[in-house]
Design a protein around this motif. Structure first.
Motif, PDB file in Angstrom:
ATOM      1  N   UNK A  84     -30.626 -67.121  -3.557  1.00  0.00           N
ATOM      2  CA  UNK A  84     -32.049 -66.930  -3.284  1.00  0.00           C
ATOM      3  C   UNK A  84     -32.409 -65.457  -3.149  1.00  0.00           C
ATOM      4  N   UNK A  85     -31.409 -64.610  -2.987  1.00  0.00           N
ATOM      5  CA  UNK A  85     -31.578 -63.158  -2.933  1.00  0.00           C
ATOM      6  C   UNK A  85     -30.224 -62.557  -3.315  1.00  0.00           C
ATOM      7  N   UNK A  86     -30.178 -61.279  -3.646  1.00  0.00           N
ATOM      8  CA  UNK A  86     -28.884 -60.684  -3.988  1.00  0.00           C
ATOM      9  C   UNK A  86     -27.874 -60.884  -2.856  1.00  0.00           C
ATOM     10  N   UNK A  87     -26.758 -61.494  -3.191  1.00  0.00           N
ATOM     11  CA  UNK A  87     -25.658 -61.785  -2.261  1.00  0.00           C
ATOM     12  C   UNK A  87     -26.028 -62.779  -1.159  1.00  0.00           C
ATOM     13  N   UNK A  88     -27.079 -63.541  -1.351  1.00  0.00           N
ATOM     14  CA  UNK A  88     -27.467 -64.578  -0.388  1.00  0.00           C
ATOM     15  C   UNK A  88     -27.494 -65.917  -1.127  1.00  0.00           C
ATOM     16  N   UNK A  89     -26.507 -66.762  -0.826  1.00  0.00           N
ATOM     17  CA  UNK A  89     -26.407 -68.055  -1.490  1.00  0.00           C
ATOM     18  C   UNK A  89     -26.519 -69.171  -0.457  1.00  0.00           C
ATOM     19  N   UNK A  90     -27.159 -70.255  -0.859  1.00  0.00           N
ATOM     20  CA  UNK A  90     -27.258 -71.432  -0.009  1.00  0.00           C
ATOM     21  C   UNK A  90     -26.810 -72.646  -0.810  1.00  0.00           C
ATOM     22  N   UNK A 114     -39.940 -74.697  -1.096  1.00  0.00           N
ATOM     23  CA  UNK A 114     -40.723 -73.620  -1.687  1.00  0.00           C
ATOM     24  C   UNK A 114     -39.936 -72.357  -1.971  1.00  0.00           C
ATOM     25  N   UNK A 115     -38.658 -72.342  -1.701  1.00  0.00           N
ATOM     26  CA  UNK A 115     -37.831 -71.161  -1.959  1.00  0.00           C
ATOM     27  C   UNK A 115     -37.407 -71.167  -3.420  1.00  0.00           C
ATOM     28  N   UNK A 116     -37.548 -70.005  -4.067  1.00  0.00           N
ATOM     29  CA  UNK A 116     -37.124 -69.852  -5.447  1.00  0.00           C
ATOM     30  C   UNK A 116     -35.729 -69.251  -5.477  1.00  0.00           C
ATOM     31  N   UNK A 117     -34.936 -69.670  -6.444  1.00  0.00           N
ATOM     32  CA  UNK A 117     -33.602 -69.122  -6.577  1.00  0.00           C
ATOM     33  C   UNK A 117     -33.003 -69.462  -7.924  1.00  0.00           C
ATOM     34  N   UNK A 118     -31.778 -68.972  -8.122  1.00  0.00           N
ATOM     35  CA  UNK A 118     -31.071 -69.194  -9.373  1.00  0.00           C
ATOM     36  C   UNK A 118     -29.783 -69.943  -9.072  1.00  0.00           C
ATOM     37  N   UNK A 119     -29.506 -70.964  -9.846  1.00  0.00           N
ATOM     38  CA  UNK A 119     -28.286 -71.751  -9.641  1.00  0.00           C
ATOM     39  C   UNK A 119     -27.088 -70.899 -10.025  1.00  0.00           C
ATOM     40  N   UNK A 120     -26.152 -70.736  -9.084  1.00  0.00           N
ATOM     41  CA  UNK A 120     -24.957 -69.955  -9.378  1.00  0.00           C
ATOM     42  C   UNK A 120     -23.724 -70.842  -9.519  1.00  0.00           C
ATOM     43  N   UNK A 121     -23.801 -72.092  -9.044  1.00  0.00           N
ATOM     44  CA  UNK A 121     -22.679 -73.016  -9.187  1.00  0.00           C
ATOM     45  C   UNK A 121     -23.196 -74.443  -9.082  1.00  0.00           C
TER      46      UNK A 121
END
Length: 108
Positions: free
Chosen positions: A85-91, A68-75
């Motif tokens: 998933x948040x500014x400067x927070x990547x999973x 259910x977490x929204x985010x943007x693919x960065x790689x």
């Protein structure tokens, strides 16, 4: 005359008992087999559509993860995505962890 009808009525169940009980089950087996074929075909179509969606994901697309977490693919990696998933927070998320694409066009 009634004796003839009664004799015929008594003979009918005996003739039905003489049939193989497995012959009566054939229509049920056929229905089950057709139902299983249609279900597996539908599942294969859904799985193929999901694989196409996962293969089409590129950097910048917004996605919703399975939890259910929204985010943007960065790689995009071979078997995983790095999702912000948040500014400067990547999973790092397994490709199967993406539930759906939120935006169809990648961000500019």
């Amino acid at each position: 005359m009634f004796n003839f009808i009664l004799a015929a009525a008594e003979a009918a169940p005996k003739a039905a008992k003489a049939q193989n009980p497995f012959m009566q089950m054939i229509p049920i087996f056929l229905i089950v087999i057709v139902f299983m074929f249609l279900m597996s075909r539908s599942q294969r179509k859904q799985q193929q559509k999901r694989e196409e969606m996962l293969n089409a994901l590129v950097k910048g697309k917004e996605v919703m993860l399975a939890n259910g977490i929204y985010g943007k693919i960065s790689e995009v990696k071979e078997k995983t995505f790095i999702v912000e998933i948040a500014p400067s927070v990547c999973v790092e998320v397994a490709k199967n962890g993406v539930a759906e694409v939120v935006s169809e066009e990648p961000a500019k």
